[in-house]
Design a protein around this motif. Structure first.
Motif, short mmCIF file in Angstrom:
data_model
loop_
_atom_site.label_atom_id
_atom_site.label_comp_id
_atom_site.label_asym_id
_atom_site.label_seq_id
_atom_site.Cartn_x
_atom_site.Cartn_y
_atom_site.Cartn_z
N PHE A 77 0.85 -1.18 0.00
CA PHE A 77 0.00 0.00 0.00
C PHE A 77 0.89 1.24 0.00
O PHE A 77 1.92 1.27 0.64
CB PHE A 77 -0.91 0.02 1.23
CG PHE A 77 -1.94 -1.07 1.21
CD1 PHE A 77 -3.14 -0.90 0.56
CD2 PHE A 77 -1.69 -2.28 1.84
CE1 PHE A 77 -4.09 -1.90 0.54
CE2 PHE A 77 -2.62 -3.29 1.82
CZ PHE A 77 -3.83 -3.10 1.17
N GLU A 78 0.47 2.26 -0.71
CA GLU A 78 1.26 3.48 -0.81
C GLU A 78 0.81 4.53 0.18
O GLU A 78 1.34 5.63 0.19
CB GLU A 78 1.16 4.02 -2.23
CG GLU A 78 1.74 3.06 -3.25
CD GLU A 78 1.57 3.54 -4.67
OE1 GLU A 78 1.10 4.67 -4.87
OE2 GLU A 78 1.93 2.80 -5.58
N THR A 79 -0.17 4.22 1.00
CA THR A 79 -0.71 5.18 1.95
C THR A 79 -0.30 4.82 3.36
O THR A 79 -0.41 3.66 3.76
CB THR A 79 -2.25 5.20 1.86
OG1 THR A 79 -2.63 5.45 0.52
CG2 THR A 79 -2.84 6.25 2.75
N THR A 80 0.19 5.77 4.10
CA THR A 80 0.43 5.56 5.52
C THR A 80 -0.43 6.56 6.27
O THR A 80 -0.68 7.65 5.76
CB THR A 80 1.92 5.75 5.89
OG1 THR A 80 2.35 7.02 5.45
CG2 THR A 80 2.77 4.66 5.31
N LEU A 114 -5.51 2.36 7.46
CA LEU A 114 -5.87 3.77 7.53
C LEU A 114 -6.94 4.04 8.57
O LEU A 114 -6.91 5.04 9.27
CB LEU A 114 -6.34 4.23 6.15
CG LEU A 114 -6.63 5.70 5.97
CD1 LEU A 114 -5.37 6.52 6.25
CD2 LEU A 114 -7.13 5.97 4.57
N LYS A 115 -7.89 3.13 8.71
CA LYS A 115 -9.03 3.35 9.59
C LYS A 115 -9.04 2.35 10.73
O LYS A 115 -8.79 1.17 10.53
CB LYS A 115 -10.33 3.22 8.79
CG LYS A 115 -11.55 3.60 9.56
CD LYS A 115 -12.78 3.60 8.67
CE LYS A 115 -13.99 3.99 9.50
NZ LYS A 115 -15.21 3.95 8.71
N TYR A 153 3.26 3.73 10.50
CA TYR A 153 3.18 5.18 10.29
C TYR A 153 4.17 5.69 9.27
O TYR A 153 4.12 6.84 8.88
CB TYR A 153 3.43 5.91 11.62
CG TYR A 153 2.33 5.69 12.62
CD1 TYR A 153 1.15 6.42 12.56
CD2 TYR A 153 2.48 4.76 13.63
CE1 TYR A 153 0.14 6.22 13.47
CE2 TYR A 153 1.48 4.55 14.56
CZ TYR A 153 0.31 5.29 14.47
OH TYR A 153 -0.68 5.08 15.38
N GLN A 154 5.10 4.86 8.86
CA GLN A 154 6.14 5.31 7.94
C GLN A 154 6.34 4.26 6.86
O GLN A 154 6.31 3.06 7.13
CB GLN A 154 7.44 5.52 8.71
CG GLN A 154 8.56 6.09 7.89
CD GLN A 154 9.79 6.43 8.74
OE1 GLN A 154 9.70 6.47 9.96
NE2 GLN A 154 10.90 6.65 8.09
N GLU A 155 6.55 4.71 5.63
CA GLU A 155 6.79 3.79 4.53
C GLU A 155 8.03 2.97 4.79
O GLU A 155 8.97 3.42 5.43
CB GLU A 155 6.96 4.55 3.22
CG GLU A 155 5.71 5.23 2.74
CD GLU A 155 5.94 5.98 1.44
OE1 GLU A 155 6.91 5.66 0.72
OE2 GLU A 155 5.14 6.86 1.14
N PHE A 179 -1.07 2.68 7.77
CA PHE A 179 -1.75 1.47 7.33
C PHE A 179 -1.97 0.60 8.55
O PHE A 179 -1.05 0.37 9.30
CB PHE A 179 -0.90 0.70 6.31
CG PHE A 179 -1.45 -0.68 6.05
CD1 PHE A 179 -2.55 -0.84 5.21
CD2 PHE A 179 -0.90 -1.80 6.66
CE1 PHE A 179 -3.06 -2.11 4.98
CE2 PHE A 179 -1.43 -3.06 6.43
CZ PHE A 179 -2.50 -3.21 5.59
#
Length: 72
Positions: free
Chosen positions: A5-8, A12-13, A55-57, A10
């Protein structure tokens, strides 16, 4: 299990139980100690559940140990 996933952060919810990750391992891939299942039939899956949030890639290795279960 690999999650790309490219979103942090993760995940998300957050659910009402926190940031839980569920994973199912079918009985054909594990050997469960006979003292912990009601029968010797291979019908029981292993379903680890753990809380985890990033919290971080980056690349993370999470090791989950399930007692009384071995890989086949």
């Amino acid at each position: 299990m690999i999650c790309n996933f490219e979103t942090t952060p993760f995940p998300l919810k957050q659910s009402s139980f926190g940031y839980l990750i569920y994973y199912r391992i079918p009985s054909s891939f594990v050997n469960i100690d006979p003292a912990y299942v009601p029968s010797t039939d291979r019908v029981y899956s292993v379903n680890p559940r753990f809380q985890f949030q990033v919290y971080q890639e980056g690349t993370y290795l999470v090791t989950v140990k399930v007692k009384h279960v071995n890989r086949l």
